[in-house]
Write a protein that holds these residues in place. Sequence first.
Motif, mmCIF file in Angstrom:
data_model
loop_
_atom_site.group_PDB
_atom_site.id
_atom_site.type_symbol
_atom_site.label_atom_id
_atom_site.label_comp_id
_atom_site.label_asym_id
_atom_site.label_seq_id
_atom_site.Cartn_x
_atom_site.Cartn_y
_atom_site.Cartn_z
ATOM 1 N N VAL A 61 37.247 42.692 28.479
ATOM 2 C CA VAL A 61 37.832 41.726 29.426
ATOM 3 C C VAL A 61 38.763 42.453 30.393
ATOM 4 C CG1 VAL A 61 39.430 39.780 29.626
ATOM 5 C CG2 VAL A 61 37.608 39.724 27.930
ATOM 6 N N TRP A 62 39.595 43.356 29.866
ATOM 7 C CA TRP A 62 40.543 44.098 30.695
ATOM 8 C C TRP A 62 39.811 44.994 31.691
ATOM 9 C CZ3 TRP A 62 44.901 43.577 32.683
ATOM 10 C CH2 TRP A 62 45.659 44.644 33.143
ATOM 11 N N GLU A 63 38.753 45.663 31.255
ATOM 12 C CA GLU A 63 37.975 46.513 32.156
ATOM 13 C C GLU A 63 37.326 45.685 33.262
ATOM 14 O OE1 GLU A 63 35.302 48.582 29.553
ATOM 15 O OE2 GLU A 63 36.902 49.881 28.778
ATOM 16 N N TRP A 64 36.885 44.474 32.933
ATOM 17 C CA TRP A 64 36.319 43.582 33.951
ATOM 18 C C TRP A 64 37.392 43.231 34.986
ATOM 19 C CZ3 TRP A 64 37.396 38.407 35.117
ATOM 20 C CH2 TRP A 64 36.500 37.799 35.997
ATOM 21 N N CYS A 65 38.600 42.931 34.521
ATOM 22 C CA CYS A 65 39.704 42.615 35.442
ATOM 23 C C CYS A 65 40.003 43.806 36.361
ATOM 24 C CB CYS A 65 40.968 42.247 34.660
ATOM 25 S SG CYS A 65 40.875 40.687 33.779
ATOM 26 N N ILE A 66 40.041 44.996 35.804
ATOM 27 C CA ILE A 66 40.306 46.200 36.605
ATOM 28 C C ILE A 66 39.186 46.405 37.630
ATOM 29 C CG2 ILE A 66 40.605 48.712 36.530
ATOM 30 C CD1 ILE A 66 42.969 47.000 35.430
ATOM 31 N N GLY A 67 37.954 46.104 37.252
ATOM 32 C CA GLY A 67 36.832 46.197 38.188
ATOM 33 C C GLY A 67 37.007 45.272 39.384
ATOM 34 N N ILE A 68 37.504 44.064 39.137
ATOM 35 C CA ILE A 68 37.778 43.119 40.233
ATOM 36 C C ILE A 68 38.895 43.664 41.119
ATOM 37 C CG2 ILE A 68 38.607 40.792 40.791
ATOM 38 C CD1 ILE A 68 35.804 40.786 39.600
ATOM 39 N N MET A 114 38.046 46.250 43.804
ATOM 40 C CA MET A 114 37.262 45.810 44.962
ATOM 41 C C MET A 114 38.112 45.419 46.160
ATOM 42 S SD MET A 114 34.322 43.475 43.317
ATOM 43 C CE MET A 114 33.557 43.868 41.785
ATOM 44 N N THR A 115 39.419 45.286 45.987
ATOM 45 C CA THR A 115 40.268 44.843 47.088
ATOM 46 C C THR A 115 41.419 45.818 47.307
ATOM 47 O OG1 THR A 115 41.770 43.569 45.692
ATOM 48 C CG2 THR A 115 39.808 42.433 46.496
ATOM 49 N N PRO A 116 41.913 45.923 48.517
ATOM 50 C CA PRO A 116 43.045 46.812 48.791
ATOM 51 C C PRO A 116 44.393 46.100 48.640
ATOM 52 C CG PRO A 116 42.165 46.016 50.841
ATOM 53 C CD PRO A 116 41.309 45.428 49.748
ATOM 54 N N LEU A 117 44.464 45.101 47.800
ATOM 55 C CA LEU A 117 45.664 44.275 47.696
ATOM 56 C C LEU A 117 46.465 44.592 46.436
ATOM 57 C CD1 LEU A 117 43.939 40.892 48.550
ATOM 58 C CD2 LEU A 117 45.268 42.331 50.101
ATOM 59 N N PRO A 118 47.759 44.334 46.476
ATOM 60 C CA PRO A 118 48.542 44.411 45.231
ATOM 61 C C PRO A 118 48.289 43.152 44.399
ATOM 62 C CG PRO A 118 49.975 43.887 47.077
ATOM 63 C CD PRO A 118 48.598 44.121 47.646
ATOM 64 N N TRP A 119 48.289 43.300 43.085
ATOM 65 C CA TRP A 119 47.958 42.202 42.179
ATOM 66 C C TRP A 119 49.095 41.916 41.210
ATOM 67 C CZ3 TRP A 119 43.182 39.587 41.460
ATOM 68 C CH2 TRP A 119 42.180 39.963 42.359
ATOM 69 N N ARG A 120 49.249 40.644 40.867
ATOM 70 C CA ARG A 120 50.074 40.196 39.742
ATOM 71 C C ARG A 120 49.104 39.507 38.795
ATOM 72 N NH1 ARG A 120 55.386 40.830 40.909
ATOM 73 N NH2 ARG A 120 55.954 40.798 43.092
ATOM 74 N N ILE A 121 48.934 40.066 37.623
ATOM 75 C CA ILE A 121 47.922 39.586 36.684
ATOM 76 C C ILE A 121 48.567 38.673 35.646
ATOM 77 C CG2 ILE A 121 46.229 40.290 34.954
ATOM 78 C CD1 ILE A 121 46.125 42.975 36.467
ATOM 79 N N ALA A 141 52.036 42.318 35.125
ATOM 80 C CA ALA A 141 51.052 41.657 34.279
ATOM 81 C C ALA A 141 51.788 40.907 33.182
ATOM 82 C CB ALA A 141 50.101 42.679 33.669
ATOM 83 N N CYS A 142 51.287 39.728 32.855
ATOM 84 C CA CYS A 142 51.899 38.971 31.760
ATOM 85 C C CYS A 142 50.827 38.226 30.987
ATOM 86 C CB CYS A 142 52.987 38.041 32.261
ATOM 87 S SG CYS A 142 52.399 36.632 33.190
#
Length: 94
Positions: free
Chosen positions: A8-15, A18-25, A77-78
């Motif tokens: 599941v975590w690897e799938w999230c990292i794959g998403i 794909m984007t040049p944006l900062p993420w809050r997971i 991430a939380c």
Amino acid sequence: RKIGLQKVWEWCIGIIQMTPLPWRIVIGRLGRLGHGELKDWSSLLGEHSLQSIGRQLREACRVCGVSAADSPSILSACLVAMEPQGSFVIMPGM
């Protein structure tokens, strides 16, 4: 369980890649979070792990020729768990 969470975590990292944006997971779970599952998630979402993934994302972008400003990153991430409340009843409108 640990292998499933890793996938599941690897799938999230794959998403994220794909984007040049900062993420809050935010990882959400419906139901009780057991001690073992919490321990497994904490190893994936811990500070050391997030820093390591951040470095990997930046290095992958350098290889592709993308500038550091346009590379994806993880800001935070939380993990949250919601347990259903037995005393609440939801009835359809009449």
